[in-house]
Design a protein around this motif. Sequence first.
Motif, PDB file in Angstrom:
ATOM      1  N   PHE A   8      -4.872  13.272  -4.398  1.00  0.00           N
ATOM      2  CA  PHE A   8      -3.638  12.583  -4.052  1.00  0.00           C
ATOM      3  C   PHE A   8      -3.140  11.796  -5.256  1.00  0.00           C
ATOM      4  N   PRO A   9      -1.810  11.610  -5.361  1.00  0.00           N
ATOM      5  CA  PRO A   9      -1.291  10.710  -6.397  1.00  0.00           C
ATOM      6  C   PRO A   9      -1.924   9.329  -6.232  1.00  0.00           C
ATOM      7  N   LYS A  10      -2.030   8.600  -7.323  1.00  0.00           N
ATOM      8  CA  LYS A  10      -2.740   7.319  -7.332  1.00  0.00           C
ATOM      9  C   LYS A  10      -2.216   6.351  -6.267  1.00  0.00           C
ATOM     10  N   SER A  46       8.519   0.708   4.806  1.00  0.00           N
ATOM     11  CA  SER A  46       8.598   1.421   3.529  1.00  0.00           C
ATOM     12  C   SER A  46       7.207   1.867   3.078  1.00  0.00           C
ATOM     13  N   SER A  47       6.467   2.420   3.978  1.00  0.00           N
ATOM     14  CA  SER A  47       5.097   2.819   3.683  1.00  0.00           C
ATOM     15  C   SER A  47       5.036   4.071   2.806  1.00  0.00           C
ATOM     16  N   VAL A  48       4.245   4.007   1.756  1.00  0.00           N
ATOM     17  CA  VAL A  48       4.006   5.170   0.889  1.00  0.00           C
ATOM     18  C   VAL A  48       3.447   6.309   1.742  1.00  0.00           C
ATOM     19  N   LEU A  49       2.532   5.954   2.638  1.00  0.00           N
ATOM     20  CA  LEU A  49       1.870   6.956   3.467  1.00  0.00           C
ATOM     21  C   LEU A  49       2.825   7.574   4.473  1.00  0.00           C
ATOM     22  N   GLY A  50       3.646   6.719   5.085  1.00  0.00           N
ATOM     23  CA  GLY A  50       4.598   7.222   6.066  1.00  0.00           C
ATOM     24  C   GLY A  50       5.572   8.206   5.438  1.00  0.00           C
ATOM     25  N   THR A  51       6.054   7.869   4.251  1.00  0.00           N
ATOM     26  CA  THR A  51       6.975   8.744   3.528  1.00  0.00           C
ATOM     27  C   THR A  51       6.306  10.077   3.231  1.00  0.00           C
ATOM     28  N   PHE A  52       5.010  10.023   2.927  1.00  0.00           N
ATOM     29  CA  PHE A  52       4.260  11.230   2.574  1.00  0.00           C
ATOM     30  C   PHE A  52       4.172  12.206   3.748  1.00  0.00           C
ATOM     31  N   ILE A  53       3.896  11.686   4.957  1.00  0.00           N
ATOM     32  CA  ILE A  53       3.666  12.611   6.083  1.00  0.00           C
ATOM     33  C   ILE A  53       4.886  12.851   6.953  1.00  0.00           C
ATOM     34  N   ASP A  54       5.906  11.979   6.886  1.00  0.00           N
ATOM     35  CA  ASP A  54       7.022  12.058   7.817  1.00  0.00           C
ATOM     36  C   ASP A  54       7.765  13.387   7.690  1.00  0.00           C
ATOM     37  N   GLY A  55       7.680  14.198   8.724  1.00  0.00           N
ATOM     38  CA  GLY A  55       8.421  15.458   8.767  1.00  0.00           C
ATOM     39  C   GLY A  55       7.962  16.499   7.756  1.00  0.00           C
ATOM     40  N   TRP A  61      -1.152  18.497   6.871  1.00  0.00           N
ATOM     41  CA  TRP A  61      -2.364  19.314   6.750  1.00  0.00           C
ATOM     42  C   TRP A  61      -3.235  18.822   5.595  1.00  0.00           C
ATOM     43  N   LYS A  62      -2.583  18.383   4.522  1.00  0.00           N
ATOM     44  CA  LYS A  62      -3.316  17.865   3.372  1.00  0.00           C
ATOM     45  C   LYS A  62      -4.121  16.621   3.780  1.00  0.00           C
ATOM     46  N   LEU A  63      -3.503  15.770   4.595  1.00  0.00           N
ATOM     47  CA  LEU A  63      -4.198  14.588   5.090  1.00  0.00           C
ATOM     48  C   LEU A  63      -5.373  14.980   5.985  1.00  0.00           C
ATOM     49  N   ILE A  64      -5.156  15.975   6.836  1.00  0.00           N
ATOM     50  CA  ILE A  64      -6.237  16.461   7.712  1.00  0.00           C
ATOM     51  C   ILE A  64      -7.391  16.992   6.857  1.00  0.00           C
ATOM     52  N   ASP A  65      -7.067  17.752   5.803  1.00  0.00           N
ATOM     53  CA  ASP A  65      -8.108  18.244   4.892  1.00  0.00           C
ATOM     54  C   ASP A  65      -8.849  17.085   4.224  1.00  0.00           C
ATOM     55  N   ALA A  66      -8.102  16.007   3.901  1.00  0.00           N
ATOM     56  CA  ALA A  66      -8.728  14.838   3.276  1.00  0.00           C
ATOM     57  C   ALA A  66      -9.736  14.197   4.224  1.00  0.00           C
ATOM     58  N   LEU A  67      -9.398  14.142   5.515  1.00  0.00           N
ATOM     59  CA  LEU A  67     -10.331  13.590   6.498  1.00  0.00           C
ATOM     60  C   LEU A  67     -11.579  14.468   6.610  1.00  0.00           C
ATOM     61  N   ARG A  68     -11.376  15.761   6.471  1.00  0.00           N
ATOM     62  CA  ARG A  68     -12.472  16.714   6.652  1.00  0.00           C
ATOM     63  C   ARG A  68     -13.345  16.862   5.410  1.00  0.00           C
ATOM     64  N   TYR A  69     -12.705  16.983   4.239  1.00  0.00           N
ATOM     65  CA  TYR A  69     -13.441  17.323   3.013  1.00  0.00           C
ATOM     66  C   TYR A  69     -13.532  16.178   2.010  1.00  0.00           C
ATOM     67  N   GLY A  70     -12.824  15.075   2.282  1.00  0.00           N
ATOM     68  CA  GLY A  70     -12.810  13.963   1.341  1.00  0.00           C
ATOM     69  C   GLY A  70     -11.579  14.029   0.446  1.00  0.00           C
ATOM     70  N   TYR A  71     -11.382  12.978  -0.325  1.00  0.00           N
ATOM     71  CA  TYR A  71     -10.203  12.907  -1.192  1.00  0.00           C
ATOM     72  C   TYR A  71     -10.522  12.088  -2.426  1.00  0.00           C
ATOM     73  N   GLU A  72      -9.690  12.250  -3.440  1.00  0.00           N
ATOM     74  CA  GLU A  72      -9.840  11.493  -4.687  1.00  0.00           C
ATOM     75  C   GLU A  72      -8.469  11.341  -5.318  1.00  0.00           C
TER      76      GLU A  72
END
Length: 141
Positions: A8-10, A46-55, A61-72
């Motif tokens: 994910f971006p920093k 004005s959430s960075v996260l909300g903007t990322f997933i909204d619509g 799916w990327k977030l779901i993968d992060a929950l499953r496999y981890g993220y950096e």
Amino acid sequence: MGHEKVKFPKRLYDALQDYGLPENGNESWPVGTISGLYDQWREEESSVLGTFIDGNADNQWKLIDALRYGYEAETEPIYYVRFIQNNSHSFLNSSESDGLEISDNEETEYIKTKFTMPEILAIDPRYKAFAVPVEEGKADD
């Protein structure tokens, strides 16, 4: 079957860290975690996260993968700021004691010669024109 961690971006990485999402994935209750994240993001206008997933299903799916496999965090490209070509003493240096100066590109414990683009822009936006990726900006012998 191993999967790579999601990059994910920093700013997004930091937001997930602030929320307390473990980096290693294998979330024990993923639906609850996603629901909690979603509720929090809806509350913060004005959430960075909300903007990322909204619509955006791909990002969801990327977030779901992060929950499953981890993220950096993605590694940010780093640059030298080189003012004169073919001159090994024309690089921007920054140090706590001396501030900014021009010298070689050797980095030490006290002298910083490699910068991210946001750092360069914070020093002086005009320096962006002199930014050279570190792997291309080796000092000439």
